[in-house]
Write a protein that holds these residues in place. Structure first.
Motif, PDB file in Angstrom:
ATOM      1  N   GLN A  85      19.341  15.343  29.946  1.00 32.66           N
ATOM      2  CA  GLN A  85      20.610  15.523  29.246  1.00 32.66           C
ATOM      3  C   GLN A  85      21.693  16.076  30.167  1.00 32.66           C
ATOM      4  O   GLN A  85      22.853  15.697  30.066  1.00 32.66           O
ATOM      5  CB  GLN A  85      20.417  16.483  28.069  1.00 32.66           C
ATOM      6  N   GLY A 101      15.168  19.808  25.106  1.00 32.14           N
ATOM      7  CA  GLY A 101      15.508  21.228  25.211  1.00 32.14           C
ATOM      8  C   GLY A 101      14.690  21.979  26.229  1.00 32.14           C
ATOM      9  O   GLY A 101      14.673  23.219  26.229  1.00 32.14           O
ATOM     10  N   GLU A 131      19.920  24.870  24.988  1.00 31.43           N
ATOM     11  CA  GLU A 131      21.082  24.036  24.671  1.00 31.43           C
ATOM     12  C   GLU A 131      21.917  23.707  25.904  1.00 31.43           C
ATOM     13  O   GLU A 131      22.537  22.663  25.977  1.00 31.43           O
ATOM     14  CB  GLU A 131      21.981  24.741  23.649  1.00 31.43           C
ATOM     15  N   ASP A 132      21.962  24.629  26.873  1.00 30.83           N
ATOM     16  CA  ASP A 132      22.824  24.401  28.035  1.00 30.83           C
ATOM     17  C   ASP A 132      22.249  25.133  29.242  1.00 30.83           C
ATOM     18  O   ASP A 132      21.513  26.116  29.103  1.00 30.83           O
ATOM     19  CB  ASP A 132      24.243  24.897  27.752  1.00 30.83           C
ATOM     20  N   THR A 144      20.113  29.401  24.960  1.00 30.06           N
ATOM     21  CA  THR A 144      19.114  28.910  24.002  1.00 30.06           C
ATOM     22  C   THR A 144      19.771  28.431  22.717  1.00 30.06           C
ATOM     23  O   THR A 144      20.949  28.689  22.458  1.00 30.06           O
ATOM     24  CB  THR A 144      18.090  30.011  23.664  1.00 30.06           C
ATOM     25  N   SER A 145      18.971  27.757  21.882  1.00 25.58           N
ATOM     26  CA  SER A 145      19.465  27.284  20.587  1.00 25.58           C
ATOM     27  C   SER A 145      19.808  28.445  19.664  1.00 25.58           C
ATOM     28  O   SER A 145      20.534  28.272  18.685  1.00 25.58           O
ATOM     29  CB  SER A 145      18.423  26.373  19.922  1.00 25.58           C
ATOM     30  N   GLN A 147      21.504  30.954  20.773  1.00 26.12           N
ATOM     31  CA  GLN A 147      22.695  31.519  21.413  1.00 26.12           C
ATOM     32  C   GLN A 147      22.397  32.790  22.222  1.00 26.12           C
ATOM     33  O   GLN A 147      23.234  33.685  22.329  1.00 26.12           O
ATOM     34  CB  GLN A 147      23.792  31.803  20.374  1.00 26.12           C
ATOM     35  N   GLN A 435      24.635  23.174  11.545  1.00 29.78           N
ATOM     36  CA  GLN A 435      23.522  22.552  12.262  1.00 29.78           C
ATOM     37  C   GLN A 435      22.744  21.604  11.352  1.00 29.78           C
ATOM     38  O   GLN A 435      22.287  20.542  11.796  1.00 29.78           O
ATOM     39  CB  GLN A 435      22.592  23.635  12.822  1.00 29.78           C
ATOM     40  N   LYS A 446      16.229  18.101  17.246  1.00 31.77           N
ATOM     41  CA  LYS A 446      16.197  19.086  18.321  1.00 31.77           C
ATOM     42  C   LYS A 446      17.329  20.098  18.217  1.00 31.77           C
ATOM     43  O   LYS A 446      17.316  21.118  18.895  1.00 31.77           O
ATOM     44  CB  LYS A 446      16.265  18.372  19.681  1.00 31.77           C
ATOM     45  N   ILE A 447      18.344  19.819  17.400  1.00 31.10           N
ATOM     46  CA  ILE A 447      19.450  20.767  17.252  1.00 31.10           C
ATOM     47  C   ILE A 447      18.929  22.110  16.763  1.00 31.10           C
ATOM     48  O   ILE A 447      19.325  23.165  17.238  1.00 31.10           O
ATOM     49  CB  ILE A 447      20.521  20.197  16.303  1.00 31.10           C
ATOM     50  N   ASN A 448      18.011  22.073  15.798  1.00 38.60           N
ATOM     51  CA  ASN A 448      17.360  23.296  15.316  1.00 38.60           C
ATOM     52  C   ASN A 448      16.072  22.897  14.592  1.00 38.60           C
ATOM     53  O   ASN A 448      16.079  22.674  13.378  1.00 38.60           O
ATOM     54  CB  ASN A 448      18.280  24.083  14.380  1.00 38.60           C
TER      55      ASN A 448
END
Length: 595
Positions: A85, A101, A131-132, A144-145, A147, A435, A446-448
């Motif tokens: 990603q 992720g 997430e990033d 992380t997802s 935050q 979400q 995968k968002i949550n």
């Protein structure tokens, strides 16, 4: 094919063979054996630093140029089983974020020559979905997802938020801060900024030249503890790019003209601050007539060791700073203390500069087109975020309202399950509720994953978005298909919702303020009905019907139609689909089209 413009250091690593070490003027970059790799023409991201350059493609694969010595070496494919990603390259570390992720990293400070999973090393299992990622010079930061931000590897300068005498290097990710929305660092940077959900900015790490912007009294060499940055300008922080000795901040303020302004702090010796005022230990505005026009404000910024590139909304490329390798693209190696405009070769996608990205390595630069080859899932997410034609609302546990689209929910949820969805939303926060809708619209669990387990029984979780869209296409309900495109021989009916999602032409038309309440428009394009029907089906499904026979004439027509309707070119790209289908249908002929 993507357009890639390159200038600057061509030695570490050497990525263009048979060319000199420093390329002072922007030139076109092409991959070797480009015709053999159709998917590798769709660039998603470029990341580069001192010893490696990674090209990430829209198909989730990546290739890497490495610098073992000064000679040219062919790129290597990155061997990761999961789709990639995002990539992030530091001075001697490389990190990869996958769709699932997970984060894989390698390099000198990771002590590994192959990519290993570093997110799996996080002690709290609930924080292992990332997430990033952002690389500093010698450190890697994971958002992380939930935050939360973790840092790993070097803490020599306190860039992980700990005293280096206590923790010189983190072998496993350490928790730095909770409730974080963005991470800002850079491929040469030994400092980091973290922005929380309240737009409060915190920083730590190397600060001997005042690169954290803490003010005159906070110019100590190292800041070990995450410290709030108080002296920042009013407005919304859009981006911060960090170099070794300075930082550049982009701020947006709707009440000012121009809305976006640029600020810098830190060391002035290499002219990276964009002004002639000397060192500054708090963020100070960079002024230039090149980007002070509100009609042509700043779109994107990127920073290398000590040079900065700026891309404006109308396509100006502006630069300043260190230029020993020609990394400013000015045709010489003169340092530029204040912003100047850079002359570029003619760009293929010049009419839509928003498709471009800029990226500065230590001493090299890239400008590359990344046309909106987003997936249908991403188009639906954008539709949800823009709230256009929303016609149903849900209330969260705190009474906040979230709006959605009945048409999308009807086809994504099982029958009569909207009431159940309202019950679920009523017990969730605004963040969790958003979400949930993102997962419903995009079918991306995968968002949550934890929240997804609560809603998977009520949504058509096994149905691909393309199949959902085809069901909308096949439905003859007049109320849903509420817009007519009239052509010479036939009327075509669409839901307005689908048109604004997939065509910029109709999006502007349907959202414009006008007294004309007509739900009908005449199409004056020169497309044949057959070509129009191919576009119609692709708009819904990202596919071409199996039985359609593709000719060179159809290819030429649809190429013009893509521009006329300003189609949101998703992946797979319509034009590439046509070429592949044409070649497959004519594979036994000698004069097959090859692109």
């Amino acid at each position: 094919m993507n357009e890639i413009i390159f200038f600057g250091d061509n030695q570490k690593p050497k990525i263009i063979k048979n060319r000199q070490e420093g390329l002072t003027k922007p030139i076109q970059f092409k991959f070797e054996n480009e015709n053999e790799n159709e998917n590798e023409k769709q660039i998603k991201q470029i990341s580069t630093s001192d010893f490696s350059t990674i090209f990430l493609f829209k198909n989730g694969k990546a290739i890497e140029y490495l610098s073992e010595n000064d000679s040219y070496q062919k790129p290597e494919k990155i061997q990761i089983e999961e789709n990639i990603q995002k990539v992030s390259v530091g001075k001697q570390n490389e990190a990869i974020l996958t769709i699932e992720g997970n984060v894989f990293a390698k390099g000198r400070y990771i002590n590994s020559k192959r990519f290993i999973n570093i997110s799996s090393l996080i002690k709290n299992k609930k924080d292992r979905i990332i997430e990033d990622i952002v690389s500093g010079s010698d450190s890697i930061y994971l958002l992380t997802s939930n935050q939360n931000v973790y840092g790993i590897v070097s803490n020599e300068y306190g860039e992980l938020g700990f005293d280096s005498q206590t923790l010189f290097k983190a072998e496993k990710p350490v928790l730095m801060m909770k409730n974080v929305s963005k991470i800002f660092s850079g491929n040469n940077s030994r400092h980091v900024f973290l922005l929380n959900s309240n737009q409060e900015l915190f920083g730590c790490g190397y600060n001997e030249q005042g690169q954290l912007g803490l003010g005159e009294s906070r110019k100590e060499e190292k800041i070990y503890k995450l410290t709030q940055i108080q002296s920042i300008p009013n407005g919304k922080i859009i981006d911060i790019k960090c170099a070794l000795y300075h930082s550049i901040m982009l701020i947006e303020n709707e009440n000012e003209n121009p809305k976006r302004k640029l600020y810098s702090c830190g060391y002035s010796q290499f002219n990276g601050l964009g002004k002639n005022d000397g060192d500054t230990y708090k963020f100070t505005e960079i002024k230039s007539s090149l980007f002070e026009n509100d009609d042509d404000d700043i779109l994107e910024i990127s920073v290398g060791f000590s040079h900065t590139l700026i891309l404006t909304r109308k396509g100006k490329l502006i630069g300043f700073g260190y230029n020993e390798y020609g990394q400013l693209g000015t045709g010489d190696m003169k340092i530029q203390s204040i912003p100047i405009q850079i002359e570029l070769p003619k760009l293929r996608f010049n009419e839509n500069i928003s498709n471009y990205n800029i990226y500065c390595g230590s001493f090299k630069s890239f400008l590359y087109s990344s046309p909106s080859f987003s997936n249908l899932e991403e188009d639906l997410i954008k539709l949800f975020e823009r709230k256009e034609f929303c016609d149903i609302s849900f209330k969260t546990e705190n009474g906040e309202i979230i709006e959605a689209h009945k048409l999308i929910l009807k086809y994504r949820l099982n029958q009569n399950q909207i009431e159940k969805l309202q019950e679920i939303i009523s017990n969730k926060s605004i963040k969790e509720s958003n979400q949930i809708f993102e997962m419903i619209y995009s079918n991306n669990s995968k968002i949550n994953p934890i929240l997804y387990s609560e809603i998977k029984e009520i949504i058509n979780s096994n149905e691909k978005i393309e199949e959902t869209m085809k069901r909308i296409y096949l439905n003859e309900n007049e109320n849903e298909k509420d817009f007519i495109i009239e052509r010479k021989e036939k009327q075509y009916k669409f839901p307005k919702l689908i048109l604004i999602m997939r065509s910029e032409l109709y999006r502007r038309m349907l959202l414009s303020v006008t007294n004309d309440k007509s739900n009908k428009v005449t199409d004056y394009s020169e497309l044949s009905n057959k070509s129009f029907q191919i576009i119609e089906y692709w708009i819904y499904s990202n596919q071409i019907k199996e039985e359609i026979k593709i000719t060179q004439g159809i290819i030429n027509e649809i190429e013009k139609g893509i521009d006329y309707f300003q189609l949101n070119q998703t992946n797979p790209n319509l034009f590439d689909l046509l070429i592949n289908k044409f070649n497959n249908q004519n594979q036994k002929k000698e004069n097959c089209l090859i692109f």
